[in-house]
Write an enzyme that holds these catalytic residues in place. Structure first.
Site, PDB file in Angstrom:
ATOM      1  N   LEU A 160       0.855  -1.184   0.000  1.00 53.84           N
ATOM      2  CA  LEU A 160       0.000   0.000   0.000  1.00 53.84           C
ATOM      3  C   LEU A 160       0.900   1.246   0.000  1.00 53.84           C
ATOM      4  O   LEU A 160       1.215   1.786   1.060  1.00 53.84           O
ATOM      5  CB  LEU A 160      -0.882  -0.035   1.256  1.00 53.84           C
ATOM      6  CG  LEU A 160      -2.230   0.676   1.230  1.00 53.84           C
ATOM      7  CD1 LEU A 160      -2.945   0.463   2.549  1.00 53.84           C
ATOM      8  CD2 LEU A 160      -2.117   2.139   0.937  1.00 53.84           C
ATOM      9  N   GLU A 181       1.736   4.464  -2.842  1.00 56.44           N
ATOM     10  CA  GLU A 181       1.566   4.994  -4.194  1.00 56.44           C
ATOM     11  C   GLU A 181       2.869   5.508  -4.792  1.00 56.44           C
ATOM     12  O   GLU A 181       3.088   5.395  -6.005  1.00 56.44           O
ATOM     13  CB  GLU A 181       0.506   6.093  -4.203  1.00 56.44           C
ATOM     14  CG  GLU A 181      -0.901   5.606  -3.877  1.00 56.44           C
ATOM     15  CD  GLU A 181      -1.119   5.322  -2.398  1.00 56.44           C
ATOM     16  OE1 GLU A 181      -0.299   5.792  -1.576  1.00 56.44           O
ATOM     17  OE2 GLU A 181      -2.085   4.620  -2.059  1.00 56.44           O
ATOM     18  N   GLN A 197      -5.618   3.595  -6.666  1.00 57.86           N
ATOM     19  CA  GLN A 197      -6.963   3.121  -6.306  1.00 57.86           C
ATOM     20  C   GLN A 197      -8.044   4.199  -6.459  1.00 57.86           C
ATOM     21  O   GLN A 197      -9.154   3.898  -6.883  1.00 57.86           O
ATOM     22  CB  GLN A 197      -6.944   2.576  -4.896  1.00 57.86           C
ATOM     23  CG  GLN A 197      -8.087   1.654  -4.624  1.00 57.86           C
ATOM     24  CD  GLN A 197      -7.766   0.703  -3.487  1.00 57.86           C
ATOM     25  OE1 GLN A 197      -7.694   1.105  -2.338  1.00 57.86           O
ATOM     26  NE2 GLN A 197      -7.545  -0.552  -3.810  1.00 57.86           N
ATOM     27  N   HIS A 212     -12.453  10.580  -2.361  1.00 61.01           N
ATOM     28  CA  HIS A 212     -12.633   9.578  -3.412  1.00 61.01           C
ATOM     29  C   HIS A 212     -13.311  10.172  -4.651  1.00 61.01           C
ATOM     30  O   HIS A 212     -13.594   9.437  -5.588  1.00 61.01           O
ATOM     31  CB  HIS A 212     -13.499   8.422  -2.915  1.00 61.01           C
ATOM     32  CG  HIS A 212     -12.814   7.482  -1.962  1.00 61.01           C
ATOM     33  ND1 HIS A 212     -12.300   7.887  -0.759  1.00 61.01           N
ATOM     34  CD2 HIS A 212     -12.568   6.156  -2.039  1.00 61.01           C
ATOM     35  CE1 HIS A 212     -11.774   6.832  -0.136  1.00 61.01           C
ATOM     36  NE2 HIS A 212     -11.927   5.777  -0.903  1.00 61.01           N
TER      37      HIS A 212
END
Lengths: 359, 316
Positions: free
Chosen positions: B47, B49, B71, B118
């Site tokens: 995890l 980036e 993601q 998001h």
């Protein structure tokens, strides 16, 4: 060649899965009223969590990250902290937040898609939920730096998941905290899974606690399903930090009994068998067994507690569902201390367009 | 589907990212690829980036063609150091010796009731970086053709996949390995009265608005920008020369957005064709709200129709 340094990682457990004490219990665990207080908080967190999942399933809440199985870790952390300490959570620490005075209504507002949920009426200095991964660990280090500069006997606590320990920001936080001996405790909530990636695929490190070693700070593992062990380790770490002894990393080993969030389906990547095995180790059961053996708990009291939790939760849910939708002004409120002219015009335009979305 | 075709036909193509393996990606964009091509060519990363982008650079410099998934676009930022300081300019710095044929895929934009961070549209951040191509499809068919083109392109492509598209659009797409051109805008609807430029998920609202406008006698030409950087100025200017009016629709915040660049192009090279001031319909210059208000933020059909009516009413 000679050995320059060696390290070891210790593991603490005070309550086994059958509810038996392991070794000498700390003072708080010898006080039945205090144990009851923690058990009640864990039960409330679980009941609230189940309700939140149901609200999402029935379209009354947005995506929600369940804390099922994390109750001992959450309450152990909360109970070890002082009110004046600062908490920098991830997005799953419902138990710790309830303990610290974040209200159910606020939690529901946030997951219901309303920024007012981040305006905690209780712990005013706590950081809001942190969805970007590992970034909050640096905020905790910064808060701790402020305490240190001002010579305040306060500490910061950041939680972070197992997956988050792969992010650069996490290492940066450990490093600066160690280098400046900051009064901060990093609680790694190792629940086994970062969405679909198990810890073994995340890192070759045997423990996450040992990541502290490279930063020159102590790291230990605790049974994260054992509220006594979590609280004892966190209390010791906080005491050390408060006394100028610097940061600690506490890795709490627990298990995510739920999907990652309500948008996830964990059956795609892990076996039901594994989840069943983990359920046998869950934290409420052993605490209840401990209390039963001490003659402080029985089925009637459990029923009463669950009914009391349900009443509290239902009241909060009713309050939440009655909350009016925020106006379009909410998009612009608090963007700046003083909203610039150009954006004030947009606020007016948004009022004019309000409700034209067809939703 | 485009992943599968290209991995089948080009052994250099690999897929990396968080949860892209067994889970098939949180939006299932890589579903079944790991079973088909194995855990080396389709790898779950830790995890991290920055690691995803940095590793992609290393792989690409060795001749692989990584497709790297971030993601959600809100999690892109740790990777920007790698993307801006290295990925975008490795070819330039090494005078063509080392290159980055990488596709960075990421969900983009709001409208699906997702959690905080998001739902943002921050394509402008990427469009401003020299050396990057930025592409956003507006339909499943365009996603297939443009993604194939992006994978085959010898330079880094930032591929922004509208989240609303994953959920809302169902379309039969032939798996024929045919790519669509990059750096080209597509005229989706021809019209004589006004040019509307949009991209990504906003194409749906824009087409709906153009249908409503047609009912009231306004004949709109709709252009799907598709490649957001570099912009296909020719298609836009040709259209404006025909219609004399320009409305730009973007989900992103207004300030310094891609729409501003389109307006600048029209002002610099199409000013004498314009019969009315250019109008922009955009998100607001505020933080993308949590989901209870997200539809108030995203331009609505009504706002697009109003803007077009406004420009039609503007006096010559």
């Amino acid at each position: 060649m000679r050995t320059v340094i060696e390290f070891r990682v210790e593991y603490l457990q005070r309550l086994d899965p059958d509810g038996n004490a392991v070794g000498e219990l700390p003072a708080f665990a010898r006080d039945p009223d205090e144990v009851l207080r923690m058990y009640r908080a864990m039960t409330l967190a679980r009941a609230f969590d189940a309700k939140a999942v149901n609200l999402q399933r029935t379209g009354q809440l947005g995506t929600y990250a369940s804390c099922l199985g994390h109750e001992a870790t959450h309450i152990g952390i909360g109970a070890a902290m002082r009110a004046e300490d600062v908490f920098a959570p991830v997005y799953r620490e419902v138990g710790t937040q309830l303990w610290r005075g974040v209200t159910m209504r606020e939690i529901l507002l946030y997951w219901g898609g309303d920024e007012r949920g981040n305006d905690f009426s209780g712990p005013r200095a706590d950081f809001p939920w942190c969805v970007p991964i590992a970034t909050q660990t640096l905020h905790a280090a910064g808060a701790a730096m402020a305490f240190k500069i001002r010579r305040e006997p306060r500490c910061a606590v950041a939680t972070i998941g197992d997956g988050g320990t792969s992010e650069g920001a996490f290492y940066e936080a450990l490093n600066v905290a160690g280098a400046r001996a900051l009064p901060v405790v990093f609680a790694v909530v190792n629940n086994g899974w970062a969405i679909s990636v198990p810890v073994a695929a995340q890192t070759a490190a045997r423990t996450l606690a040992q990541k502290a070693i490279a930063a020159g700070i102590p790291g230990l593992q605790v049974d994260g399903n054992d509220v006594f062990a979590v609280r004892e380790a966190m209390s010791a770490a906080l005491e050390r930090a408060r006394g100028g002894g610097g940061p600690t990393l506490v890795e709490a080993l627990t298990y995510r009994l739920s999907d990652h969030t309500t948008a996830d389906d964990a059956s795609r990547y892990r076996s039901a068998r594994e989840v069943d095995d983990a359920r046998a180790l869950e934290p409420l059961l052993r605490t209840r067994r401990f209390l039963e053996k001490a003659g402080r708990w029985n089925a009637d009291r459990e029923r009463e507690l669950l009914a009391e939790c349900a009443r509290t939760i239902d009241a909060a849910v009713a309050d939440h569902l009655a909350a009016p939708r925020p106006s379009t002004d909410a998009m612009f409120d608090h963007l700046f201390a003083n909203l610039p002219e150009r954006i004030r015009e947009q606020r007016i335009a948004a009022r004019r367009h309000a409700g034209t979305d067809g939703h | 589907m485009a992943h599968g075709w290209e991995m089948q036909h080009d052994p250099a193509v690999v897929v990396i990212g968080e949860d892209v393996g067994a889970n098939g990606g949180v939006f299932r964009a890589t579903q079944g690829l790991q079973q088909r091509f194995g855990a080396e060519r389709v790898q779950d990363t830790p995890l991290a980036e920055a690691a995803i982008a940095g590793i992609a650079i290393g792989m690409a410099a060795q001749g692989l063609k990584p497709i790297a998934e971030i993601q959600f676009m809100g999690f892109l930022y740790p990777a920007l150091d790698q993307i801006i300081n290295h990925m975008s300019r490795l070819r330039h710095r090494t005078r063509g010796r080392l290159t980055c044929p990488i596709v960075m895929r990421m969900p983009h934009g709001g409208g699906i009731h997702a959690p905080e961070h998001h739902s943002e549209s921050v394509e402008t951040l990427l469009c401003h970086v020299p050396g990057l191509r930025v592409v956003s499809p507006s339909s499943p068919a365009r996603a297939y053709g443009l993604l194939l083109a992006a994978i085959r392109d010898p330079d880094p492509v930032m591929f922004l996949e509208p989240t609303r598209l994953y959920r809302a659009s169902r379309q039969e797409v032939p798996d024929d390995g045919r790519a669509l051109p990059l750096d080209r805008a597509f005229v989706l609807r021809e019209g004589a009265d006004v040019t509307i430029v949009a991209w990504g998920a906003m194409i749906a609202e824009t087409l709906q608005a153009s249908a409503e406008l047609a009912d009231t006698g306004v004949d709109a030409e709709v252009i799907d920008l598709a490649t957001l950087s570099p912009i296909d100025a020719t298609t836009i200017l040709d259209s404006v020369a025909k219609t004399g009016r320009l409305v730009i629709v973007q989900e992103a915040a207004r300030n310094v957005g891609v729409g501003a660049e389109i307006a600048a192009i029209a002002a610099e090279d199409g000013l004498f064709d314009l019969l009315a001031p250019i109008r922009r319909v955009t998100g607001y210059d505020t933080v993308m709200p949590l989901h209870r208000l997200e539809r108030e933020y995203i331009p609505s059909v009504r706002r697009i129709v109003d803007a077009v009516r406004g420009t039609m009413a503007d006096p010559r």
